[in-house]
Design a protein around this motif. Structure first.
Motif, mmCIF file in Angstrom:
data_model
loop_
_atom_site.group_PDB
_atom_site.id
_atom_site.type_symbol
_atom_site.label_atom_id
_atom_site.label_comp_id
_atom_site.label_asym_id
_atom_site.label_seq_id
_atom_site.Cartn_x
_atom_site.Cartn_y
_atom_site.Cartn_z
ATOM 1 N N LEU A 84 27.667 79.305 45.315
ATOM 2 C CA LEU A 84 28.686 78.396 45.768
ATOM 3 C C LEU A 84 29.577 79.198 46.612
ATOM 4 O O LEU A 84 30.102 80.465 46.363
ATOM 5 C CB LEU A 84 29.204 77.969 44.517
ATOM 6 N N PRO A 85 30.240 78.361 47.477
ATOM 7 C CA PRO A 85 31.220 79.116 48.156
ATOM 8 C C PRO A 85 32.666 79.188 47.443
ATOM 9 O O PRO A 85 33.267 78.235 47.226
ATOM 10 C CB PRO A 85 31.542 77.931 49.538
ATOM 11 N N LEU A 86 32.850 80.222 46.942
ATOM 12 C CA LEU A 86 33.931 80.632 46.138
ATOM 13 C C LEU A 86 35.182 81.363 46.785
ATOM 14 O O LEU A 86 35.114 82.100 47.748
ATOM 15 C CB LEU A 86 33.687 81.466 44.921
ATOM 16 N N GLU A 87 36.211 80.761 46.132
ATOM 17 C CA GLU A 87 37.626 81.612 47.121
ATOM 18 C C GLU A 87 38.173 82.121 46.042
ATOM 19 O O GLU A 87 38.227 82.042 44.735
ATOM 20 C CB GLU A 87 38.286 80.397 47.431
ATOM 21 N N GLU A 88 38.970 83.199 46.440
ATOM 22 C CA GLU A 88 39.759 84.219 45.479
ATOM 23 C C GLU A 88 41.063 83.617 45.139
ATOM 24 O O GLU A 88 41.723 83.654 46.231
ATOM 25 C CB GLU A 88 39.557 85.687 45.762
ATOM 26 N N GLU A 139 37.583 73.768 47.893
ATOM 27 C CA GLU A 139 38.013 72.146 47.538
ATOM 28 C C GLU A 139 37.339 71.171 48.029
ATOM 29 O O GLU A 139 37.393 70.047 47.330
ATOM 30 C CB GLU A 139 39.580 72.036 47.819
ATOM 31 N N ASN A 140 36.817 71.288 49.234
ATOM 32 C CA ASN A 140 35.894 70.168 49.956
ATOM 33 C C ASN A 140 34.455 70.298 49.192
ATOM 34 O O ASN A 140 33.710 69.485 49.874
ATOM 35 C CB ASN A 140 36.161 70.433 51.545
ATOM 36 N N HIS A 141 34.231 71.097 48.183
ATOM 37 C CA HIS A 141 32.987 71.197 48.058
ATOM 38 C C HIS A 141 32.725 69.922 46.894
ATOM 39 O O HIS A 141 33.560 69.423 45.957
ATOM 40 C CB HIS A 141 32.732 72.572 47.352
ATOM 41 N N PHE A 142 31.444 69.461 46.882
ATOM 42 C CA PHE A 142 31.149 68.360 45.837
ATOM 43 C C PHE A 142 31.453 68.860 44.449
ATOM 44 O O PHE A 142 31.660 67.833 43.558
ATOM 45 C CB PHE A 142 29.559 68.246 46.160
ATOM 46 N N TYR A 143 31.618 70.087 43.953
ATOM 47 C CA TYR A 143 31.542 70.587 42.558
ATOM 48 C C TYR A 143 33.071 70.515 42.207
ATOM 49 O O TYR A 143 33.174 71.119 40.965
ATOM 50 C CB TYR A 143 30.668 71.742 42.140
ATOM 51 N N PHE A 144 33.965 70.691 43.367
ATOM 52 C CA PHE A 144 35.326 70.930 43.052
ATOM 53 C C PHE A 144 35.691 69.750 41.803
ATOM 54 O O PHE A 144 36.601 70.393 40.812
ATOM 55 C CB PHE A 144 36.127 71.013 44.432
ATOM 56 N N LYS A 145 35.724 68.670 42.169
ATOM 57 C CA LYS A 145 36.490 67.805 41.217
ATOM 58 C C LYS A 145 35.801 67.830 39.747
ATOM 59 O O LYS A 145 36.668 68.227 38.730
ATOM 60 C CB LYS A 145 36.306 66.366 41.741
ATOM 61 N N GLY A 159 30.187 71.081 28.349
ATOM 62 C CA GLY A 159 30.967 72.087 28.448
ATOM 63 C C GLY A 159 32.405 71.570 28.390
ATOM 64 O O GLY A 159 32.846 70.334 28.260
ATOM 65 N N GLY A 160 33.471 72.217 28.394
ATOM 66 C CA GLY A 160 34.928 71.764 28.606
ATOM 67 C C GLY A 160 35.273 71.253 29.859
ATOM 68 O O GLY A 160 36.205 70.583 29.964
ATOM 69 N N GLY A 161 34.374 71.322 30.898
ATOM 70 C CA GLY A 161 34.745 70.760 32.206
ATOM 71 C C GLY A 161 36.126 71.255 32.867
ATOM 72 O O GLY A 161 36.435 72.597 32.292
ATOM 73 N N ILE A 198 31.774 75.635 35.523
ATOM 74 C CA ILE A 198 32.524 74.511 35.086
ATOM 75 C C ILE A 198 31.565 73.435 34.843
ATOM 76 O O ILE A 198 30.683 72.987 35.826
ATOM 77 C CB ILE A 198 33.648 74.015 35.837
ATOM 78 N N SER A 199 31.114 72.843 33.686
ATOM 79 C CA SER A 199 30.267 71.833 33.543
ATOM 80 C C SER A 199 30.776 70.454 33.865
ATOM 81 O O SER A 199 31.849 70.014 33.682
ATOM 82 C CB SER A 199 29.864 71.834 32.074
ATOM 83 N N ASP A 200 29.965 69.681 34.635
ATOM 84 C CA ASP A 200 30.313 68.540 34.954
ATOM 85 C C ASP A 200 29.845 67.552 34.014
ATOM 86 O O ASP A 200 28.583 67.458 33.684
ATOM 87 C CB ASP A 200 29.646 68.140 36.264
#
Ligand code: NAD
Length: 350
Positions: A146-150, A159-165, A278-280, A319-321
Motif C-alpha cells: 500500500l502507498p504508506l506515508e511516514e 488519505e486519498n486511498h480507498f483503505y484510508f477511511k 479487528g479494532g479498526g 487496520i481492519s475494515d
C-alpha cells in the motif's frame, strides 16, 4: 440441551468465549492441552486460566486433549452429538515466527486440527454453528504494497486511498504474497472452514483477526503483543522493537468485542462467510504510540531498544475494515478502545 464446544478454551479468546457463553448455554465444553506452554515456555502457560474457568463456571467441562487426536475429539462429538449447537475453534499455534521452527507441528495443529473439528461437526452436529478464528496473516505481506506515508509516530496509508477511511477489507488478495508458515497453515484452515460452509452447506464463519487482546492474554515475546508490552513496562523487562522505525500500525480488538461478534453470528449464521475482525479505526496504535501509552499508564519509562531488522513478513500498517460485519449485524459495535484495553491489562498485572 444446548452445548457449546470451545477449543483453546484456556487461551485469550477461548476463555472469553467460555465466560460469555456459560450464561447462554446449558453446558460449555472446553478443549485445551496447554500446548501454549510447549510453544512459548512456562510464562505463556494457560493452565492458570483453565483452573479459573473450572472454579468460576459450574457448567464448564474441561478436556485436556490435543485437537490432533482424532479419536479423543470424536469421542466428545459422539457423546454430545446434536446437542452441540456452537463450536468456537480458537486452539492454534498462533505465532508466525515460531512456525518456522517446527513446520509439521504448526501445520498439523492449525490445518489438520481444524479439519478434524469440521469433519466431526459435519458427522455428528451438522446444524451447529462453527466459528473459526483466522488471522489477517492470510493476506500475507500484501498490505505492505500500500502507498504508506511516514508520519511522526506511525505509518499511515495515503488519505486519498480507498483503505484510508475504514481500513482493509476482505477483498484483498490472499494469493502470491509472503505469509510465513503460520500464515500458510491458517490459510489452509480458513479455506477449509469456508469450504465446509459452501460445499456442505454448513453454518461456518471465518473471523480474520487483527491483534486480539485483553487482560486474559498470557502474553509472551512471540505472541500477545500488547499484553507482553505492558508486562515489560510494569516489570522493567527489556523490550525490543523490530524494524519499521517502530511506526508499524496494528489495530487491537478486545477479546470481549470479538466474542460478541461470535454471538451475533451465532444468532443469524451464514454459510462459509469471511469477516475481517479487528479494532479498526476505533482502536489501533503504532509501536511507538503503544510504548508511550504504557509509559503514561505505569508512570515509568520503558526499557526498550530498537533493532533495524523487521520480523519476516511483518505488516507495516494494518487496520481492519469491519464494515462487512457491521452491515450484516448492525447492532454490533466495539465497547473497548486501545486505552481501555491497556488499562485493563495493566490492572490485571497487579
Ligand atoms: N492473539 C492474536 O493477536 C491473534 C490474532 C489473529 C488471530 N488469532 C487467532 O485467534 C485464535 C486464538 O488466539 P489466542 O490469542 O486466544 O491464542 P492463545 O494461545 O491465547 O490460545 C490458544 C489456546 O489453544 C491451546 N492449544 C494450542 N494447540 C492446541 C492443541 N493442539 N490442542 C488443544 N489445545 C491447543 C493453547 O494451549 C492455548 O491455551 C488462534 O487461532 C490465533 O491464531 C490470534
Amino acid at each position: 440441551m444446548n452445548v457449546a464446544l470451545i477449543t483453546g478454551s484456556a487461551g485469550l479468546i477461548g476463555s472469553e468465549s467460555v465466560q460469555f457463553f456459560s450464561e447462554k448455554f446449558d453446558i460449555v465444553l472446553g478443549i485445551d492441552n496447554d500446548m501454549r506452554k510447549n510453544f512459548f515456555g512456562s510464562e505463556a502457560s494457560t493452565e492458570w486460566n483453565r483452573k479459573n474457568l473450572e472454579s468460576l463456571y459450574k457448567n464448564y467441562k474441561h478436556f485436556n486433549i490435543d485437537i490432533r487426536n482424532q479419536e479423543a475429539v470424536e469421542k466428545i462429538f459422539k457423546e454430545y452429538n446434536t446437542d452441540i449447537k456452537l463450536i468456537i475453534h480458537t486452539a492454534a499455534q498462533p505465532s508466525h515466527d515460531w512456525a518456522a521452527k517446527e513446520p509439521f507441528t504448526d501445520f498439523t495443529v492449525n490445518a489438520n486440527g481444524t479439519l478434524n473439528l469440521l469433519e466431526y461437526t459435519r458427522l455428528h452436529a451438522p446444524k451447529a454453528v462453527f466459528i473459526f478464528t483466522s488471522t489477517n496473516k492470510v493476506y500475507g505481506d500484501q498490505p505492505n504494497v500500500l502507498p504508506l506515508e511516514e508520519k511522526e509516530t506511525r505509518w499511515e496509508v495515503a488519505e486519498n486511498h480507498f483503505y484510508f477511511k475504514n481500513g482493509i477489507d476482505e477483498k484483498m488478495s490472499i494469493d502470491q504474497t509472503l505469509h510465513s508458515l503460520f500464515g500458510a497453515s491458517k490459510v489452509a484452515a480458513d479455506i477449509l472452514v469456508q469450504e465446509y460452509g459452501k460445499y456442505f452447506n454448513m453454518n461456518t464463519g471465518v473471523f480474520r483477526g487483527g491483534c486480539l487482546t485483553g487482560p486474559n492474554h498470557s502474553g509472551t515475546m512471540l505472541h500477545g503483543f500488547l499484553a507482553y508490552l505492558m508486562k515489560c513496562a510494569v516489570t522493567g523487562t527489556p523490550y525490543t522493537v523490530f524494524g519499521y522505525k517502530g511506526k508499524q500500525v496494528r489495530d487491537n480488538i478486545h477479546s470481549f468485542d470479538l466474542v460478541n461478534m461470535f454471538w451475533h453470528f451465532y444468532n443469524a449464521p451464514k454459510k462459509g462467510e469471511v469477516y475481517n475482525a479487528g479494532g479498526g479505526r476505533f482502536s489501533n496504535c503504532s509501536m511507538l504510540e503503544a510504548i508511550k501509552m504504557c509509559e503514561e499508564i505505569t508512570g515509568k519509562k520503558m526499557n526498550y531498544k530498537y533493532a533495524d531488522q523487521n520480523r519476516v513478513g511483518d505488516h507495516m500498517w494494518w487496520i481492519s475494515d469491519v464494515t462487512k460485519f457491521k452491515t450484516h449485524f448492525p447492532e454490533w459495535t466495539w465497547k473497548y478502545n486501545i486505552q481501555d484495553i491497556l488499562s485493563q491489562i495493566h490492572k490485571s498485572l497487579h
